[in-house]
Design an enzyme around this catalytic site. Sequence first.
Site, PDB file in Angstrom:
ATOM      1  N   ASP A   1     -18.081  12.965  24.034  1.00 37.58           N
ATOM      2  CA  ASP A   1     -17.668  11.704  23.136  1.00 37.58           C
ATOM      3  C   ASP A   1     -16.131  11.145  22.916  1.00 37.58           C
ATOM      4  O   ASP A   1     -15.392  12.291  23.232  1.00 37.58           O
ATOM      5  CB  ASP A   1     -18.523  11.699  21.954  1.00 37.58           C
ATOM      6  CG  ASP A   1     -18.345  12.946  21.258  1.00 37.58           C
ATOM      7  OD1 ASP A   1     -17.586  13.916  21.517  1.00 37.58           O
ATOM      8  OD2 ASP A   1     -19.380  13.231  20.020  1.00 37.58           O
TER       9      ASP A   1
ATOM     10  N   HIS B   1     -27.735  15.828  14.634  1.00 32.57           N
ATOM     11  CA  HIS B   1     -27.341  14.920  15.801  1.00 32.57           C
ATOM     12  C   HIS B   1     -26.470  15.716  16.680  1.00 32.57           C
ATOM     13  O   HIS B   1     -26.206  16.952  16.403  1.00 32.57           O
ATOM     14  CB  HIS B   1     -26.232  13.699  15.258  1.00 32.57           C
ATOM     15  CG  HIS B   1     -24.769  14.196  14.675  1.00 32.57           C
ATOM     16  ND1 HIS B   1     -24.361  13.693  13.466  1.00 32.57           N
ATOM     17  CD2 HIS B   1     -23.924  14.922  15.355  1.00 32.57           C
ATOM     18  CE1 HIS B   1     -23.207  14.350  13.149  1.00 32.57           C
ATOM     19  NE2 HIS B   1     -22.883  14.986  14.150  1.00 32.57           N
TER      20      HIS B   1
ATOM     21  N   GLU C   1     -27.026  10.102  17.071  1.00 36.96           N
ATOM     22  CA  GLU C   1     -27.418  10.001  15.669  1.00 36.96           C
ATOM     23  C   GLU C   1     -29.125   9.980  15.543  1.00 36.96           C
ATOM     24  O   GLU C   1     -29.678   9.580  16.603  1.00 36.96           O
ATOM     25  CB  GLU C   1     -26.741   9.054  14.707  1.00 36.96           C
ATOM     26  CG  GLU C   1     -25.417   9.003  14.714  1.00 36.96           C
ATOM     27  CD  GLU C   1     -24.891  10.238  13.953  1.00 36.96           C
ATOM     28  OE1 GLU C   1     -25.872  10.969  13.270  1.00 36.96           O
ATOM     29  OE2 GLU C   1     -23.333  10.306  13.608  1.00 36.96           O
TER      30      GLU C   1
ATOM     31  N   ASN D   1     -27.321  16.554  10.103  1.00 33.79           N
ATOM     32  CA  ASN D   1     -28.546  15.781  10.498  1.00 33.79           C
ATOM     33  C   ASN D   1     -29.281  15.874  11.749  1.00 33.79           C
ATOM     34  O   ASN D   1     -30.284  15.057  12.141  1.00 33.79           O
ATOM     35  CB  ASN D   1     -28.157  14.277  10.223  1.00 33.79           C
ATOM     36  CG  ASN D   1     -27.483  13.701  11.191  1.00 33.79           C
ATOM     37  OD1 ASN D   1     -26.758  14.498  11.847  1.00 33.79           O
ATOM     38  ND2 ASN D   1     -27.055  12.301  10.885  1.00 33.79           N
TER      39      ASN D   1
HETATM   40  C1  F6R Z   1     -18.570  16.458  18.859  1.00 36.96           C
HETATM   41  C2  F6R Z   1     -20.182  16.572  18.714  1.00 36.96           C
HETATM   42  C3  F6R Z   1     -20.451  16.467  17.438  1.00 36.96           C
HETATM   43  C4  F6R Z   1     -20.204  17.787  16.790  1.00 36.96           C
HETATM   44  C5  F6R Z   1     -21.021  17.865  15.361  1.00 36.96           C
HETATM   45  C6  F6R Z   1     -20.589  19.166  14.661  1.00 36.96           C
HETATM   46  O1  F6R Z   1     -18.099  16.216  20.341  1.00 36.96           O
HETATM   47  O2  F6R Z   1     -20.521  16.507  19.668  1.00 36.96           O
HETATM   48  O3  F6R Z   1     -21.916  16.075  17.395  1.00 36.96           O
HETATM   49  O4  F6R Z   1     -20.839  18.794  17.427  1.00 36.96           O
HETATM   50  O5  F6R Z   1     -20.843  16.694  14.627  1.00 36.96           O
HETATM   51  O6  F6R Z   1     -19.428  18.958  14.190  1.00 36.96           O
HETATM   52  P1  F6R Z   1     -18.508  20.257  13.470  1.00 36.96           P
HETATM   53  O7  F6R Z   1     -18.623  21.107  14.597  1.00 36.96           O
HETATM   54  O8  F6R Z   1     -17.000  20.056  13.004  1.00 36.96           O
HETATM   55  O9  F6R Z   1     -19.451  20.655  12.289  1.00 36.96           O
END
Ligand code: F6R
Length: 256
Positions: free
Chosen positions: A67, A138, A143, A136
Amino acid sequence: MEVIIKDSYEEISALAARMIAQVVRGKPNAVVGLATGSTPLGTYQELIRLHKEEGLDLSGVTTFNLDEYVGLPGDHDQSYRWFMNKNLFNHINIDPANTHVPNGMADDIERSCEEYEEAITAAGGIDIQLLGIGENGHSAFNEPGSSLGSRTRVKTLDEETITDNARFFENMEDIPRYAITMGIGTIMDSRAVILLANKESKAEAISITVEGPITAMVPATIVQMHPKATIIVDRPAGSKLTREYPDRPARIVNPT
Ligand code: F6R
């Protein structure tokens, strides 16, 4: 689905890096899917160490990130391109031309999302995709409520994400409101996926993802449908799992 619980963040990072390295050693032109966020940082540090100390050659590898924020150029320190350069690409022998992060500055964002899918297909598909998980449930910027068949597209960021990001920007109007993200369908097309989680704050999401029903309300639950999914968690992140998951070596991922 294989669930591996390790004692520490260092151990889950080392295992994820070893699995990626194994794919690259077996297929020097492997296509690797990468994530941003705090979770994969240890994996990237270990990949850098494997490159510098154990001769892991990444010169033939192609990468695709999950992303990117819309409106942030790659030289903005909050962009995911910047993050990847800083935390991985600048320290290994990958050809920068073979590293792909969605283009948040494209004039025609929708077309650039289609082109991202086309580029993944042209590269031969993703051999192994690294994933984090949100509290959550995601995955990437998919999301709760995201279609489980979705492809790369633009998503409006949740108010919570926008508020959370505010601290990184001087002006309110600079905070990204949209992001480009690989879809759940895109992620599921990868030949293997590794879902990595650490910390107690991820325990609920991991318990639903591994032991709950598959639902778009917790997009990461779709990994239950993947034939080669490895969920690697530390003890706090695995603390709400109810079944026994014996400690055994991770599966060998054979790239095709
Ligand atoms: C970012 C991504 C997000 C993160 C998620 C967890 O490329 O895919 O879904 O993996 O938000 O973020 P952290 O690792 O910072 O807890």
